[in-house]
Motif scaffolding. Sequence first.
Motif, PDB file in Angstrom:
ATOM      1  N   ILE A  56      -5.862  -4.346   6.934  1.00  0.00           N
ATOM      2  CA  ILE A  56      -4.932  -3.224   6.877  1.00  0.00           C
ATOM      3  C   ILE A  56      -4.010  -3.381   5.675  1.00  0.00           C
ATOM      4  O   ILE A  56      -3.384  -4.428   5.500  1.00  0.00           O
ATOM      5  N   ASN A  57      -3.928  -2.355   4.852  1.00  0.00           N
ATOM      6  CA  ASN A  57      -3.011  -2.366   3.724  1.00  0.00           C
ATOM      7  C   ASN A  57      -1.645  -1.885   4.176  1.00  0.00           C
ATOM      8  O   ASN A  57      -0.780  -2.648   4.539  1.00  0.00           O
ATOM      9  N   ARG A  58      -1.455  -0.584   4.188  1.00  0.00           N
ATOM     10  CA  ARG A  58      -0.154  -0.036   4.565  1.00  0.00           C
ATOM     11  C   ARG A  58      -0.098   0.279   6.063  1.00  0.00           C
ATOM     12  O   ARG A  58      -1.086   0.712   6.650  1.00  0.00           O
ATOM     13  N   MET A  59       1.056   0.040   6.651  1.00  0.00           N
ATOM     14  CA  MET A  59       1.347   0.441   8.025  1.00  0.00           C
ATOM     15  C   MET A  59       2.658   1.213   7.974  1.00  0.00           C
ATOM     16  O   MET A  59       3.580   0.818   7.240  1.00  0.00           O
ATOM     17  N   GLY A  60       2.729   2.283   8.738  1.00  0.00           N
ATOM     18  CA  GLY A  60       3.948   3.057   8.630  1.00  0.00           C
ATOM     19  C   GLY A  60       4.210   3.958   9.816  1.00  0.00           C
ATOM     20  O   GLY A  60       3.414   4.032  10.764  1.00  0.00           O
ATOM     21  N   TRP A  61       5.349   4.604   9.727  1.00  0.00           N
ATOM     22  CA  TRP A  61       5.794   5.553  10.743  1.00  0.00           C
ATOM     23  C   TRP A  61       6.115   6.878  10.070  1.00  0.00           C
ATOM     24  O   TRP A  61       6.748   6.916   8.997  1.00  0.00           O
ATOM     25  N   TYR A  62       5.682   7.936  10.718  1.00  0.00           N
ATOM     26  CA  TYR A  62       5.958   9.299  10.277  1.00  0.00           C
ATOM     27  C   TYR A  62       6.538  10.048  11.461  1.00  0.00           C
ATOM     28  O   TYR A  62       6.338   9.650  12.609  1.00  0.00           O
ATOM     29  N   CYS A  63       7.258  11.124  11.196  1.00  0.00           N
ATOM     30  CA  CYS A  63       7.804  11.907  12.291  1.00  0.00           C
ATOM     31  C   CYS A  63       7.551  13.394  12.047  1.00  0.00           C
ATOM     32  O   CYS A  63       7.401  13.838  10.896  1.00  0.00           O
ATOM     33  N   GLN A  64       7.496  14.119  13.135  1.00  0.00           N
ATOM     34  CA  GLN A  64       7.310  15.557  13.065  1.00  0.00           C
ATOM     35  C   GLN A  64       8.159  16.228  14.125  1.00  0.00           C
ATOM     36  O   GLN A  64       7.949  16.005  15.317  1.00  0.00           O
ATOM     37  N   ALA A  65       9.114  17.010  13.679  1.00  0.00           N
ATOM     38  CA  ALA A  65       9.964  17.782  14.577  1.00  0.00           C
ATOM     39  C   ALA A  65       9.351  19.166  14.761  1.00  0.00           C
ATOM     40  O   ALA A  65       8.561  19.617  13.925  1.00  0.00           O
ATOM     41  N   PRO A  66       9.697  19.845  15.840  1.00  0.00           N
ATOM     42  CA  PRO A  66       9.126  21.181  16.093  1.00  0.00           C
ATOM     43  C   PRO A  66       9.360  22.123  14.918  1.00  0.00           C
ATOM     44  O   PRO A  66      10.478  22.222  14.403  1.00  0.00           O
ATOM     45  N   GLY A  67       8.287  22.771  14.474  1.00  0.00           N
ATOM     46  CA  GLY A  67       8.399  23.731  13.389  1.00  0.00           C
ATOM     47  C   GLY A  67       8.480  23.121  12.009  1.00  0.00           C
ATOM     48  O   GLY A  67       8.639  23.843  11.019  1.00  0.00           O
ATOM     49  N   LYS A  68       8.385  21.805  11.920  1.00  0.00           N
ATOM     50  CA  LYS A  68       8.469  21.138  10.622  1.00  0.00           C
ATOM     51  C   LYS A  68       7.191  20.375  10.326  1.00  0.00           C
ATOM     52  O   LYS A  68       6.405  20.084  11.215  1.00  0.00           O
ATOM     53  N   GLN A  69       7.019  20.039   9.057  1.00  0.00           N
ATOM     54  CA  GLN A  69       5.859  19.243   8.664  1.00  0.00           C
ATOM     55  C   GLN A  69       6.088  17.775   8.998  1.00  0.00           C
ATOM     56  O   GLN A  69       7.228  17.311   9.086  1.00  0.00           O
ATOM     57  N   ARG A  70       4.991  17.078   9.152  1.00  0.00           N
ATOM     58  CA  ARG A  70       5.083  15.641   9.371  1.00  0.00           C
ATOM     59  C   ARG A  70       5.601  14.996   8.086  1.00  0.00           C
ATOM     60  O   ARG A  70       5.167  15.333   6.981  1.00  0.00           O
ATOM     61  N   GLU A  71       6.523  14.059   8.240  1.00  0.00           N
ATOM     62  CA  GLU A  71       7.102  13.431   7.058  1.00  0.00           C
ATOM     63  C   GLU A  71       7.234  11.926   7.236  1.00  0.00           C
ATOM     64  O   GLU A  71       7.298  11.416   8.345  1.00  0.00           O
ATOM     65  N   LEU A  72       7.284  11.265   6.106  1.00  0.00           N
ATOM     66  CA  LEU A  72       7.394   9.816   6.088  1.00  0.00           C
ATOM     67  C   LEU A  72       8.746   9.362   6.624  1.00  0.00           C
ATOM     68  O   LEU A  72       9.783   9.928   6.285  1.00  0.00           O
ATOM     69  N   VAL A  73       8.717   8.329   7.464  1.00  0.00           N
ATOM     70  CA  VAL A  73       9.942   7.652   7.881  1.00  0.00           C
ATOM     71  C   VAL A  73      10.051   6.325   7.133  1.00  0.00           C
ATOM     72  O   VAL A  73      11.040   6.055   6.460  1.00  0.00           O
ATOM     73  N   ALA A  74       9.019   5.505   7.268  1.00  0.00           N
ATOM     74  CA  ALA A  74       9.021   4.206   6.603  1.00  0.00           C
ATOM     75  C   ALA A  74       7.604   3.655   6.558  1.00  0.00           C
ATOM     76  O   ALA A  74       6.811   3.920   7.471  1.00  0.00           O
ATOM     77  N   VAL A  75       7.303   2.918   5.507  1.00  0.00           N
ATOM     78  CA  VAL A  75       6.020   2.239   5.412  1.00  0.00           C
ATOM     79  C   VAL A  75       6.244   0.824   4.910  1.00  0.00           C
ATOM     80  O   VAL A  75       7.232   0.538   4.226  1.00  0.00           O
ATOM     81  N   VAL A  76       5.296  -0.045   5.247  1.00  0.00           N
ATOM     82  CA  VAL A  76       5.349  -1.427   4.781  1.00  0.00           C
ATOM     83  C   VAL A  76       3.951  -1.837   4.362  1.00  0.00           C
ATOM     84  O   VAL A  76       2.973  -1.565   5.061  1.00  0.00           O
ATOM     85  N   THR A  77       3.847  -2.466   3.196  1.00  0.00           N
ATOM     86  CA  THR A  77       2.558  -2.934   2.721  1.00  0.00           C
ATOM     87  C   THR A  77       2.248  -4.307   3.307  1.00  0.00           C
ATOM     88  O   THR A  77       3.109  -4.940   3.940  1.00  0.00           O
ATOM     89  N   ARG A  78       1.038  -4.760   3.063  1.00  0.00           N
ATOM     90  CA  ARG A  78       0.633  -6.037   3.627  1.00  0.00           C
ATOM     91  C   ARG A  78       1.500  -7.188   3.108  1.00  0.00           C
ATOM     92  O   ARG A  78       1.744  -8.149   3.827  1.00  0.00           O
ATOM     93  N   ASN A  79       1.975  -7.064   1.872  1.00  0.00           N
ATOM     94  CA  ASN A  79       2.806  -8.146   1.330  1.00  0.00           C
ATOM     95  C   ASN A  79       4.276  -7.970   1.653  1.00  0.00           C
ATOM     96  O   ASN A  79       5.115  -8.751   1.197  1.00  0.00           O
ATOM     97  N   GLY A  80       4.614  -6.954   2.447  1.00  0.00           N
ATOM     98  CA  GLY A  80       5.979  -6.808   2.921  1.00  0.00           C
ATOM     99  C   GLY A  80       6.854  -5.833   2.169  1.00  0.00           C
ATOM    100  O   GLY A  80       8.027  -5.673   2.525  1.00  0.00           O
ATOM    101  N   SER A  81       6.332  -5.174   1.169  1.00  0.00           N
ATOM    102  CA  SER A  81       7.134  -4.187   0.456  1.00  0.00           C
ATOM    103  C   SER A  81       7.365  -2.970   1.353  1.00  0.00           C
ATOM    104  O   SER A  81       6.445  -2.517   2.020  1.00  0.00           O
ATOM    105  N   THR A  82       8.590  -2.473   1.348  1.00  0.00           N
ATOM    106  CA  THR A  82       8.944  -1.366   2.238  1.00  0.00           C
ATOM    107  C   THR A  82       9.436  -0.151   1.458  1.00  0.00           C
ATOM    108  O   THR A  82       9.993  -0.274   0.369  1.00  0.00           O
ATOM    109  N   THR A  83       9.218   0.997   2.063  1.00  0.00           N
ATOM    110  CA  THR A  83       9.724   2.267   1.553  1.00  0.00           C
ATOM    111  C   THR A  83      10.293   3.039   2.725  1.00  0.00           C
ATOM    112  O   THR A  83       9.675   3.079   3.798  1.00  0.00           O
TER     113      THR A  83
END
Length: 116
Positions: A31-58
């Motif tokens: 697995i390379n990237r693992m992350g969380w996304y969220c989607q509220a009613p009526g909105k598009q799914r969007e990035l919350v946070a991701v982490v790469t295998r080496n620990g870099s976060t966004t």
Amino acid sequence: QVRLVESGGGLVQAGGSLRLSCVASGTWFIINRMGWYCQAPGKQRELVAVVTRNGSTTYADSVKGRFTISRDNAKKAVYLQMNGLKPEDSAVYYCAIKSFGGDDYWGQGTQVTVSS
């Protein structure tokens, strides 16, 4: 078959905390990237946070300083510690993983509701 199982969602008052967990199974790839996304009613799914295998976060700007993403490669797990929750954080939160080959896999989602 790849399966992502999320847990930890629920109802919390504004200012409270939740910890989301996601465990992957059936992965035959690293697995390379693992992350969380969220989607509220009526909105598009969007990035919350991701982490790469080496620990870099966004992080999304809206959650910086409040949410922390982490992963356990041995357990094929990713976590999202959410502190200082706000009503606008209410959404369905989805776990996602990406292989080094670029394939994406998604969980079924877990509901987070923050009351004011």
